[in-house]
Design a protein around this motif. Sequence first.
Motif, short mmCIF file in Angstrom:
data_model
loop_
_atom_site.label_atom_id
_atom_site.label_comp_id
_atom_site.label_asym_id
_atom_site.label_seq_id
_atom_site.Cartn_x
_atom_site.Cartn_y
_atom_site.Cartn_z
N ARG A 177 -22.83 5.86 44.86
CA ARG A 177 -23.69 7.03 44.99
C ARG A 177 -23.97 7.43 46.43
O ARG A 177 -24.58 8.46 46.67
N ALA A 178 -23.52 6.63 47.40
CA ALA A 178 -23.70 6.97 48.82
C ALA A 178 -22.49 6.44 49.59
O ALA A 178 -22.55 5.44 50.30
N TRP A 179 -21.35 7.14 49.44
CA TRP A 179 -20.08 6.66 49.98
C TRP A 179 -20.09 6.53 51.49
O TRP A 179 -19.33 5.74 52.08
N TRP A 180 -20.94 7.31 52.18
CA TRP A 180 -20.90 7.32 53.64
C TRP A 180 -21.38 6.02 54.28
O TRP A 180 -20.98 5.69 55.39
N VAL A 181 -22.23 5.26 53.58
CA VAL A 181 -22.73 4.02 54.17
C VAL A 181 -21.64 2.95 54.26
O VAL A 181 -21.76 1.99 55.03
N VAL A 182 -20.57 3.11 53.46
CA VAL A 182 -19.44 2.18 53.50
C VAL A 182 -18.27 2.76 54.29
O VAL A 182 -17.59 2.05 55.04
N THR A 183 -18.04 4.05 54.16
CA THR A 183 -16.86 4.68 54.72
C THR A 183 -16.85 4.64 56.24
O THR A 183 -15.83 4.26 56.85
#
Length: 296
Positions: free
Chosen positions: A260-266
């Motif tokens: 639900r929050a791809w940017w924290v991993v990407t």
Amino acid sequence: MSSQTITAPIPKTPLQEFWHYFRTNKGAVAGLSFIVLICFMAIFADFVAPHSPSQQYRDALLLPPAWLQGGNWSFILGTDDVGRDILSRLIHGSRLSISVGIVAVTASLIMGILLGLIAGYFKGMIDTMIMRIVDIMLAMPSLLLAIAIVAILGPSIVNAALAISIVSLPHYVRLTRAATMAEMSKDYVTSSRVIGAGPLRLMFICILPNCLAPLIVQATLGFSTAILDMAALGFLGLGAQPPTPEWGSMLSDALQFVQRAWWVVTFPGLMILITVLAFNLMGDGLRDALDPKLKQ
């Protein structure tokens, strides 16, 4: 007939010749440019980062990047689950990654050169003992050995850097030993020994300068390995401890929010990928520029 004056070409200095061959590799130049940018961010992180890496904004939890709906240009790459700015943490994390890389590569390079010179110069029983220890270390996966060392010493940045330097040591020992044994049979070493040069002078003044080219390339590639190992240890909780900003620990903390929050991993993953790729590209360019056989 009027005679024409032919001017001889001005000889290039070693540095000019190196840059001439290095810049022909566009990938190496791109890698060097990115590494310079990363080093600039690491040195001036306190001034470049828009926010403090540990400051929490409770009204901006898991905020998406600024160009997406619901984003805020105050947090260009978004925020994590406790409201910390991802861009600021990535910038400060570059300082930690570069510092660990420098410490680990420098320590393993110095020890590897010393042991490799001793093994290649004296040979015999000393060479056998050193190389058997190196073979035992190479028989174990490097990351597994690093995890074992950190587990024994305790999780911390210092212990992680020490473990990375230890697992990187065998490559420098083998490379220095092979280069030393190749140089030992050459005439200039024999001449130096005949005129009375001692072992220390032969090893460090005569032989070592002619072995530096492959060692420089290996050290450059060692940076990428050190950054990957540091990220892996941080991901497993054995490296930098919270709330220290480190790319691997950022990935570990964000796994539960990946859907639900791809940017924290990407973005932490991209930083690791691009930085390691930049060091590998620069190492490839250094090999081409420093290897005389590839210049012809």
